[in-house]
Write a protein that holds these residues in place. Sequence first.
Motif, PDB file in Angstrom:
ATOM      1  N   GLU A 200       0.912 -49.093 -11.447  1.00 33.14           N
ATOM      2  CA  GLU A 200       1.820 -49.654 -12.022  1.00 33.14           C
ATOM      3  C   GLU A 200       1.725 -50.584 -12.602  1.00 33.14           C
ATOM      4  O   GLU A 200       2.078 -50.761 -14.162  1.00 33.14           O
ATOM      5  N   ASP A 201       0.857 -51.116 -12.962  1.00 31.47           N
ATOM      6  CA  ASP A 201       0.616 -52.219 -13.322  1.00 31.47           C
ATOM      7  C   ASP A 201      -0.568 -51.736 -14.613  1.00 31.47           C
ATOM      8  O   ASP A 201      -0.270 -51.952 -16.094  1.00 31.47           O
ATOM      9  N   ARG A 204       2.544 -50.183 -16.769  1.00 32.70           N
ATOM     10  CA  ARG A 204       3.434 -51.517 -17.232  1.00 32.70           C
ATOM     11  C   ARG A 204       2.424 -51.927 -18.490  1.00 32.70           C
ATOM     12  O   ARG A 204       2.693 -52.354 -19.464  1.00 32.70           O
ATOM     13  N   ALA A 207       3.282 -49.806 -21.773  1.00 34.77           N
ATOM     14  CA  ALA A 207       3.932 -50.361 -21.553  1.00 34.77           C
ATOM     15  C   ALA A 207       4.635 -51.561 -22.485  1.00 34.77           C
ATOM     16  O   ALA A 207       6.169 -51.504 -23.529  1.00 34.77           O
ATOM     17  N   HIS A 208       3.962 -52.697 -22.617  1.00 28.26           N
ATOM     18  CA  HIS A 208       4.416 -53.549 -22.367  1.00 28.26           C
ATOM     19  C   HIS A 208       3.772 -54.265 -23.421  1.00 28.26           C
ATOM     20  O   HIS A 208       4.497 -56.211 -23.983  1.00 28.26           O
ATOM     21  N   ARG A 233      10.220 -42.229 -13.878  1.00 27.81           N
ATOM     22  CA  ARG A 233       8.514 -42.807 -13.465  1.00 27.81           C
ATOM     23  C   ARG A 233       8.759 -41.828 -11.218  1.00 27.81           C
ATOM     24  O   ARG A 233       9.514 -42.207 -11.449  1.00 27.81           O
TER      25      ARG A 233
END
Length: 250
Positions: A200-201, A204, A207-208, A233
């Motif tokens: 997930e890191d 993200r 994405a961010h 997700r």
Amino acid sequence: MAFDRPVLARTPGLLFWRMLGSGRGASTSLGADLRRWALLAVWREEADLDRFLDVSPIPARWRREARESWQVRMVPLASRGRWNGVEPFGPPSGAGRPPAPVGSPAPAGSSGPAGTAGLSGTTGTSDTGRAGGTDRAGGTGGPVAVLTRASIRPSRLVPFYRSVPGVDRLLAEQDGCLASVGVGEWPLARQGTFSLWRDEDAMRGFAHRGRAHRQVIGRTRTEGWYSEELFARFAPYASEGTWDGADPLA
């Protein structure tokens, strides 16, 4: 693909499905790979998916005709938005055992609540890998799959496709992206992406933290690029076959 649709519509336990074309390579820009396509499928129970793979003429034909294929079974962790007015993946699953899988194998794709997804390419030999362990179903670590899908307003097609090269470059440089493909229901206007991430890191981070991606996200909101969109997700828990010569989840 057209002849598969009536058969899929009568398949027991198949709750939601879409046949999807794909872009060239990992790009989401204009252009299509006519030899690579996907089936996204959401199943009531995993047994329904297994029965489909065993007895349906559709996967039997895939096995005969595809030079390469890949499938992944996933459980949804989070989903927001709609697909043709439907919420295909339902509420996110809790931790613990995976619910029925999501997705289905075809020559190219991804999938939802009980499921499997399939990817089929054009080269390579078959190999099998397992992304196993129900601990991933709770989102506690391990690979993450992301599906995005949008209906692009005709008046916003030009700015949308002008933004794609910058996002493609960022994605290619992003550490932790295991694989990605652009997918679509219709040429130009109904487009999506399917991507696999180390964790997930990494997902993200793209994405961010990527400037190009953040700018595109901001413009989609302020300029109203989409008439409908969906972001989901998933936790992959089993995979089989190869995608560009290897199983990205092996």
